[in-house]
Write an enzyme that holds these catalytic residues in place. Sequence first.
Site, PDB file in Angstrom:
ATOM      1  N   ASP A 274      -0.189   5.069   1.066  1.00 25.97           N
ATOM      2  CA  ASP A 274      -0.418   6.026   2.148  1.00 25.97           C
ATOM      3  C   ASP A 274      -0.321   5.364   3.507  1.00 25.97           C
ATOM      4  O   ASP A 274      -1.001   4.370   3.781  1.00 25.97           O
ATOM      5  CB  ASP A 274      -1.801   6.672   2.001  1.00 25.97           C
ATOM      6  CG  ASP A 274      -1.916   7.481   0.728  1.00 25.97           C
ATOM      7  OD1 ASP A 274      -1.397   8.606   0.700  1.00 25.97           O
ATOM      8  OD2 ASP A 274      -2.499   6.967  -0.253  1.00 25.97           O
TER       9      ASP A 274
ATOM     10  N   ASP B 208       0.871  -1.169   0.000  1.00 30.40           N
ATOM     11  CA  ASP B 208       0.000   0.000   0.000  1.00 30.40           C
ATOM     12  C   ASP B 208       0.916   1.231   0.000  1.00 30.40           C
ATOM     13  O   ASP B 208       2.113   1.125   0.280  1.00 30.40           O
ATOM     14  CB  ASP B 208      -0.888  -0.032   1.239  1.00 30.40           C
ATOM     15  CG  ASP B 208      -1.717   1.224   1.422  1.00 30.40           C
ATOM     16  OD1 ASP B 208      -2.309   1.681   0.437  1.00 30.40           O
ATOM     17  OD2 ASP B 208      -1.748   1.753   2.552  1.00 30.40           O
TER      18      ASP B 208
ATOM     19  N   ASP C 106      -1.690  -0.589   5.979  1.00 27.27           N
ATOM     20  CA  ASP C 106      -1.969  -0.019   7.302  1.00 27.27           C
ATOM     21  C   ASP C 106      -3.423  -0.125   7.713  1.00 27.27           C
ATOM     22  O   ASP C 106      -3.752   0.119   8.880  1.00 27.27           O
ATOM     23  CB  ASP C 106      -1.566   1.462   7.323  1.00 27.27           C
ATOM     24  CG  ASP C 106      -2.507   2.319   6.486  1.00 27.27           C
ATOM     25  OD1 ASP C 106      -3.240   3.149   7.052  1.00 27.27           O
ATOM     26  OD2 ASP C 106      -2.524   2.141   5.255  1.00 27.27           O
TER      27      ASP C 106
END
EC number: 3.1.3.-
Length: 419
Positions: free
Chosen positions: A18, A16, A313
């Site tokens: 961000d 991922d 996250d």
Amino acid sequence: MAQPFCLASCDVVGFDLDHTLCRYNLPESALLIYNSFAQFLVKEKGYDKELLTVTPEDWDFCSKGLALDLEDGHFIKLADNGTVLRASHGTKMMAPEVLAEQYGRKEWKHFISDTGMASRSGKYYFYDNYFDLPGALLCARVVDSLTKQNNGQKTFDFWKDVVAAIQHNYKVSAFKENCGIYFPEVKRDPGRYLYSCPESVKKWLQQLKNAGKILLLITSSHSDYCRLLCEHILGNDFADLFDIVITNALKPGFFSHSPSQRPFRTLENDEEQEALPSLDKPGWYSQGNAAHLYELLKKMTGKPEPKVVYFGDSMHSDIFPARHYSNWETVLILEELRGDRDGKPEESEPLEKKGKYEGPKAKPLYTLSKTWGSFFIDSVSGLENTEDSLVYTWSCKRISTYSTIAIPSIEAIAVSTQQ
């Protein structure tokens, strides 16, 4: 987490972007996100101007794992068995006796015992990442404001206005059109909000590449914002690190939707083009689905079942769907594991110039909330003449169920491989 995990045995390593590869200066980015929503609600929807003023102390309310009941304006923290550990109405915490009267020791009304319970619904919203959390504080303060204005209002209908604020600031075209507050500000001064990727992480990515691993970047950010982030944190040649880049992936749907529901699309000048019947070669794509991606990975590795690990996250968008729908190994980036340590990457470029910023800063969002307690465990008040007992939170249970391992940052694993 019972099975041993070896990164070297994985054929494909996906990331991922961000809050995973790209680390944000949370006190700055959280305030920017909060303001992007608050100004829309005040200027476009007529909400109280007091929403525009937020103090450093206000940020203690933010804690991952909270759920907002969209009807009654209650925020709750769940135990692993679905009972309510703590709750607030807006920002006002419920006293133990009020909590007991409101929820008792029974399961929360929307709880489903399977830890894969949806994080989003028309009745509640779970806050599970750092883009979400400023919205939690804002929504709590909206509940405070409406309760005060309307003499103890019991039910609420503000969520549609929050969704409109999100759409205004973060729609696909917002970056290109300089719409809203968030994208124009990050474009103006990316160094204020983003940490450069440490050299240890860049070296590790190159080591993976040199070892023959296929590297993926799968982000729900649109291609233009992805490019700004990656050029800032990794350099202008960032695309050379990745075999496949997928933007506007619309996770978790990327993992749960069928190819016919969510085909891959090519990009031209950051504009999505025609849908592709299949994914035939590496490159940069938009939207898509895990099924077609996996077919390409079979071809690229020459293996019938290539092993994939994905770093992310968000339990909702990354970890749960990658494990549940695609059976990938998952590595959760969980900054709460840092405790109260400074989260700035050791090798990152200096962020602040002397005299540029003044006034007290908000705490990083991963630090312990005095209001809500630990993200991982909490105490349940004992009956009369019995001691309190510690229980795991629902968030903690989901982590142990769906993440192969959890680490505080990509840097933690990158540094360990170079020692």
